[in-house]
Design a protein around this motif. Structure first.
Motif, PDB file in Angstrom:
ATOM      1  N   ASN A   3      59.570  76.442  30.384  1.00  0.00           N
ATOM      2  CA  ASN A   3      58.735  76.702  31.334  1.00  0.00           C
ATOM      3  C   ASN A   3      59.358  76.903  32.743  1.00  0.00           C
ATOM      4  N   HIS A 171      53.695  91.146  36.390  1.00  0.00           N
ATOM      5  CA  HIS A 171      53.242  91.045  34.720  1.00  0.00           C
ATOM      6  C   HIS A 171      52.494  89.847  34.623  1.00  0.00           C
ATOM      7  N   HIS A 173      51.633  85.766  34.213  1.00  0.00           N
ATOM      8  CA  HIS A 173      52.214  84.377  33.605  1.00  0.00           C
ATOM      9  C   HIS A 173      52.734  84.573  32.093  1.00  0.00           C
ATOM     10  N   GLU A 174      51.655  85.015  31.543  1.00  0.00           N
ATOM     11  CA  GLU A 174      52.005  85.050  29.946  1.00  0.00           C
ATOM     12  C   GLU A 174      53.155  86.026  29.526  1.00  0.00           C
ATOM     13  N   ILE A 175      53.153  87.227  30.129  1.00  0.00           N
ATOM     14  CA  ILE A 175      54.115  88.375  29.837  1.00  0.00           C
ATOM     15  C   ILE A 175      55.365  87.486  30.240  1.00  0.00           C
ATOM     16  N   LEU A 177      56.373  84.703  31.027  1.00  0.00           N
ATOM     17  CA  LEU A 177      56.891  83.580  30.400  1.00  0.00           C
ATOM     18  C   LEU A 177      57.738  83.793  29.123  1.00  0.00           C
ATOM     19  N   GLU A 178      57.179  84.871  28.225  1.00  0.00           N
ATOM     20  CA  GLU A 178      57.732  85.316  27.198  1.00  0.00           C
ATOM     21  C   GLU A 178      59.219  86.032  27.373  1.00  0.00           C
TER      22      GLU A 178
END
Length: 207
Positions: A3, A171, A173-175, A177-178
């Motif tokens: 992370n 983008h 956080h979720e996109i 992070l991936e």
């Protein structure tokens, strides 16, 4: 999963005498230590490689031997650099190049680094597949980064850092992070194994 949040990110760039980390040397390094998008401190040094860079490198970087002859040798800054970057993730454009040089030169002085590395070339490819080019010049133009002295460690580091947070804002956080995790090369030695005390292994076999 790694992370980027609540993790020290060491954005960095180097300039070198060439492309072969086994024979060429670092002539400039700049590192920005960031935590939660806040700059903690920076590390910057010109470095005397012990020989004159070839004319191509001098023209590319605008770094002449007169700029380097009174600079410290790598061995003079090795321990400080090791301590500076050894607490987080390296983030660099074409990270394999920079990390290979740093790792190899630190190893010459008995300092082994074992770090996760995020490559922003890979990050750009993950997040912006519609773009054909993902070199730093293209990214600088894409994000309209302020004009500066290209192929100098400080400017290139700041451009890389700006792209990283531009992409995060773009983008979410979720996109991000991936994509970030797909762009991270994990350390060769897992942290749990690195911290393992070999003296705890029993001398005799057993279950």
């Amino acid at each position: 999963m790694v992370n980027y949040q609540d993790t020290v990110l060491n954005f960095l760039d180097i300039e070198t005498t060439g492309t072969n980390y086994r024979v060429d040397r670092i002539i400039e390094i700049y590192v920005v230590k960031v935590l939660n998008n806040q700059v903690i401190k920076t590390f910057h040094s010109m470095l005397n490689p012990g020989f004159k860079p070839n004319p191509y490198i001098t023209k590319l970087t605008n770094i002449s031997y007169s700029d380097l002859k009174d600079a410290p040798a790598f061995e003079d800054i090795a321990e400080d650099l090791f301590e500076f970057i050894n607490d987080g993730i390296v983030v660099a454009h074409n990270a394999r190049f920079d990390y290979s040089f740093i790792k190899n030169q630190l190893k010459e002085y008995g300092l082994d680094v074992n770090l996760n590395c995020c490559c922003t070339v890979k990050l750009s490819r993950q997040l912006y597949p519609a773009y054909k080019n993902h070199n730093l010049d293209s990214i600088i133009a894409r994000i309209k980064f302020d004009n500066g002295e290209r192929h100098r460690a400080s400017y290139d580091t700041e451009a890389t850092k700006s792209f990283f947070y531009f992409a995060l804002d773009d983008h979410g956080h979720e996109i991000f992070l991936e994509a970030f995790n797909k762009s991270v090369k994990q350390a060769a030695i897992p942290q749990t194994l690195k911290n393992f005390n070999l003296e705890d292994i029993p001398d005799t076999p057993g279950v």
